[in-house]
Design a protein around this motif. Structure first.
Motif, PDB file in Angstrom:
ATOM      1  N   UNK A  30      46.236  36.421  41.568  1.00 12.38           N
ATOM      2  CA  UNK A  30      45.411  37.632  41.236  1.00 12.38           C
ATOM      3  C   UNK A  30      45.145  38.502  42.457  1.00 12.38           C
ATOM      4  N   UNK A  32      42.313  39.479  44.202  1.00 12.41           N
ATOM      5  CA  UNK A  32      41.107  39.237  44.597  1.00 12.41           C
ATOM      6  C   UNK A  32      40.110  40.156  44.813  1.00 12.41           C
ATOM      7  N   UNK A  33      39.030  40.028  45.826  1.00 12.08           N
ATOM      8  CA  UNK A  33      38.031  41.207  45.824  1.00 12.08           C
ATOM      9  C   UNK A  33      38.535  42.519  46.318  1.00 12.08           C
ATOM     10  N   UNK A  35      39.839  44.256  44.147  1.00  9.99           N
ATOM     11  CA  UNK A  35      39.386  45.048  42.964  1.00  9.99           C
ATOM     12  C   UNK A  35      38.366  45.905  42.951  1.00  9.99           C
ATOM     13  N   UNK A  36      37.297  45.428  43.909  1.00 17.44           N
ATOM     14  CA  UNK A  36      35.918  45.919  44.084  1.00 17.44           C
ATOM     15  C   UNK A  36      36.239  47.193  45.010  1.00 17.44           C
ATOM     16  N   UNK A  71      51.565  40.357  33.029  1.00 27.48           N
ATOM     17  CA  UNK A  71      50.043  40.482  33.434  1.00 27.48           C
ATOM     18  C   UNK A  71      49.103  40.134  32.572  1.00 27.48           C
ATOM     19  N   UNK A  72      47.718  39.884  33.331  1.00 25.98           N
ATOM     20  CA  UNK A  72      46.563  39.734  32.549  1.00 25.98           C
ATOM     21  C   UNK A  72      45.681  40.632  32.769  1.00 25.98           C
ATOM     22  N   UNK A  74      41.982  42.180  32.187  1.00 25.12           N
ATOM     23  CA  UNK A  74      40.811  41.898  31.265  1.00 25.12           C
ATOM     24  C   UNK A  74      39.481  42.758  31.651  1.00 25.12           C
ATOM     25  N   UNK A 106      46.214  41.870  27.313  1.00 29.68           N
ATOM     26  CA  UNK A 106      45.241  42.731  27.670  1.00 29.68           C
ATOM     27  C   UNK A 106      44.058  42.556  26.897  1.00 29.68           C
ATOM     28  N   UNK A 113      32.528  40.322  30.312  1.00 31.50           N
ATOM     29  CA  UNK A 113      32.699  41.202  31.211  1.00 31.50           C
ATOM     30  C   UNK A 113      31.672  42.508  31.081  1.00 31.50           C
ATOM     31  N   UNK A 117      33.564  46.492  34.470  1.00 32.16           N
ATOM     32  CA  UNK A 117      33.852  45.156  35.130  1.00 32.16           C
ATOM     33  C   UNK A 117      35.258  44.922  34.700  1.00 32.16           C
ATOM     34  N   UNK A 119      39.491  42.633  35.782  1.00 30.70           N
ATOM     35  CA  UNK A 119      40.307  41.657  36.594  1.00 30.70           C
ATOM     36  C   UNK A 119      41.605  41.892  36.241  1.00 30.70           C
ATOM     37  N   UNK A 120      42.348  41.251  37.181  1.00 33.72           N
ATOM     38  CA  UNK A 120      43.962  41.523  37.016  1.00 33.72           C
ATOM     39  C   UNK A 120      44.677  40.317  37.381  1.00 33.72           C
ATOM     40  N   UNK A 121      45.409  39.729  36.976  1.00 30.88           N
ATOM     41  CA  UNK A 121      46.384  38.469  37.258  1.00 30.88           C
ATOM     42  C   UNK A 121      47.468  38.625  36.927  1.00 30.88           C
ATOM     43  N   UNK A 122      48.464  37.773  37.610  1.00 32.45           N
ATOM     44  CA  UNK A 122      49.873  37.963  37.008  1.00 32.45           C
ATOM     45  C   UNK A 122      50.730  36.748  37.248  1.00 32.45           C
TER      46      UNK A 122
END
Lengths: 337, 337
Positions: A30, A32-33, A35-36, A71-72, A74, A106, A113, A117, A119-122
């Motif tokens: 991912x 991580x933070x 993203x904030x 990718x994920x 959300x 997606x 959430x 908000x 998030x993103x992971x791959x």
């Protein structure tokens, strides 16, 4: 080598992709933070690139060429502009790393959430031919091998819980100009994406010129370098030989953080450490220079002196940092297992 | 065929796994808003199984055998008991699907996620030999082919935004006993995991006995079946031939939902629809019965009558449901792109 088969999956033809006896290396990560920071700054275009960088560099550490990526994404409420920004970054990095963006998920999850908000992971699927070098080649790693540090692009994707704490305690805004560069803001600097090393390093890896490479992520040089070393060795790293980007100096000084904690939390300017036999040092450095990567010898491997000693021995950790009278230790965050 | 190489990656040796000319099929998915039900009920052990089911069934739809799986587990504050519950479920389903759990990413992201908030996504890497049947075999699908419905295990992982709305508007608690089964609660029923169809269906797929299979996820029969069909055909599905589990009847009646909306939101008792040529119908049904899967013919393909007609023609949609005087349409949620 890839073919869209519609729906939710994608077909990757290994023979068409040039592999005759492939082994797969898989990596999930991912951002991580960090993203904030992107959310606060309202800048989403670099995060996708970052995500691919994190996954692809992990796969590269096992000597594999990135082949495909999923990718994920959300969120509580899908916003077309933000989502497309992210996907464009993912696609750009995939193109640069030579891997196919074959799809993903997606998801809009209201209630789970919040509307703002996300998030993103791959997941990266890499492949290597059986006859390519097995990396890390732990059996060949020995005292006298040199450690070549290859420059990072800044913070990459780790240490952002601490970055946010330092920004907050110092009252620094993301829109503030950098003290050392008036043409750029903290948002610009902090959101620089993870550097991709695939095209430059893969030929060296295939060709057995590197015994191992360590991707410097959460845990910094102190935790990541030992992962590729056999027992009984110590990595002697001379911090004075590292060119530390200003952002790390600013974080250390502003947060009054112990230099050893800096090297345990951030990449501090080194994105990849390569383990190279002494006689190949000049060859590898020349190749990296030709590929426009800033790199230099930052240390060497020695025989461990006693069982209790640390695996990484940092020399001159204070060389690039400003020391206050008492530096505070900082709690760890952003766990990756 | 898999080997732990430590760190963040894992090596999958395709030759050792029995493949000589492999093509990969990749699938990424999450568990959607079902996660909210698990959190409220404090039951995490089934969600991991669900996640694997969602990904593995998608890969199966392209005729591939699941080979490896990676998960992404993220939360604001890592709780060892919940995390290990989830991972045990992931491992259990991977073992049942015959794929290796090769790793993933566990991230603690305080500030980005609340301490009680979490999410779960996964990526499945499947492989097929080139000589195995290409599924869906769209060119061979023709009028007269039969549609075999294979039973689901309940809600699986879709439609939970609507489920939560119905629970809330009717004041139903997760701890309430089921009206049709006093030995079980709503939490038990709603958290039943996605059924795995790999072991039963893969031999039929490899052997070209099925022209296509459709995994009935978000969008129900109405949206998922057309994805595997060529243009110019209509799927005539007789709802009276479907055995609808009580939970769907309860949701429909309690939420006063139009039957057509039920078939567009939920699997309504059908986890997989297989497209089979008429002469293989008896063979396939016999194989499924031997594999303890409840299955039956639920419809057939016909030539589309006119351009404007829908691709799925639901006959007797009200057969299994209680009709109120005016049924309300329900907005869609849980988007998957």
């Amino acid at each position: 080598g890839t073919e869209d088969i519609g729906g939710f999956g994608a077909l990757v033809d290994l023979k068409k992709a040039g592999f005759s006896d492939p082994q797969l290396v898989l990596g999930m990560d991912g951002v991580g933070t960090k993203i904030e920071i992107a959310s606060k700054a309202g800048k989403f275009d670099k995060l996708g690139y970052d995500l691919v960088g994190m996954c692809v560099n992990d796969v590269l550490c096992y000597g594999a060429a990135p082949l495909a990526f999923l990718d994920y994404y959300v969120t509580g409420k899908l916003k077309a502009t933000a989502a497309s920004s992210v996907v464009i970054g993912v696609a750009e990095a995939c193109a640069e790393a030579g891997c196919a963006l074959v799809g993903g998920e997606t998801a809009e999850m209201p209630g789970v959430y919040g509307p703002e908000q996300w998030d993103l992971a791959g997941c990266c699927i890499g492949a290597k031919e059986r006859h390519w070098a097995n990396i890390p080649d732990v059996a060949s790693i020995a005292p006298g091998d040199v450690l070549i540090g290859i420059a990072s692009n800044g913070l990459h994707s780790n240490g952002f819980s601490l970055v946010r704490a330092v920004l907050s305690s110092s009252g620094t805004e993301l829109t503030d100009k950098l003290p050392w560069n008036e043409t750029s803001t903290f948002a610009d600097e902090l959101l620089k994406p993870t550097k991709l090393y695939v095209k430059s390093l893969l030929p060296l890896l295939k060709d057995s010129k590197l015994k191992a490479i360590s991707h410097i992520t959460g845990g910094g040089l102190i935790e990541n370098v030992p992962r590729v070393l056999p027992d009984g060795l110590t990595a002697e790293i001379d911090c004075a030989s590292i060119e530390t980007p200003e952002i790390f100096k600013w974080i250390q000084k502003t947060g009054n953080i112990a230099p050893s904690e800096m090297y345990r939390t951030f990449n501090c300017g080194i994105g990849i450490v390569a383990v190279v036999s002494e006689d190949l040092e000049a060859y590898v450095l020349h190749h990296l220079e030709q590929n426009h990567l800033a790199a230099g010898v930052i240390g060497k491997l020695t025989k461990k002196q006693n069982i209790g000693s640390t695996t990484v021995n940092l020399l001159n950790p204070e060389a690039n940092f400003t020391l206050a009278e008492v530096a505070k230790p900082v709690p760890m965050a952003n766990v990756a297992i």
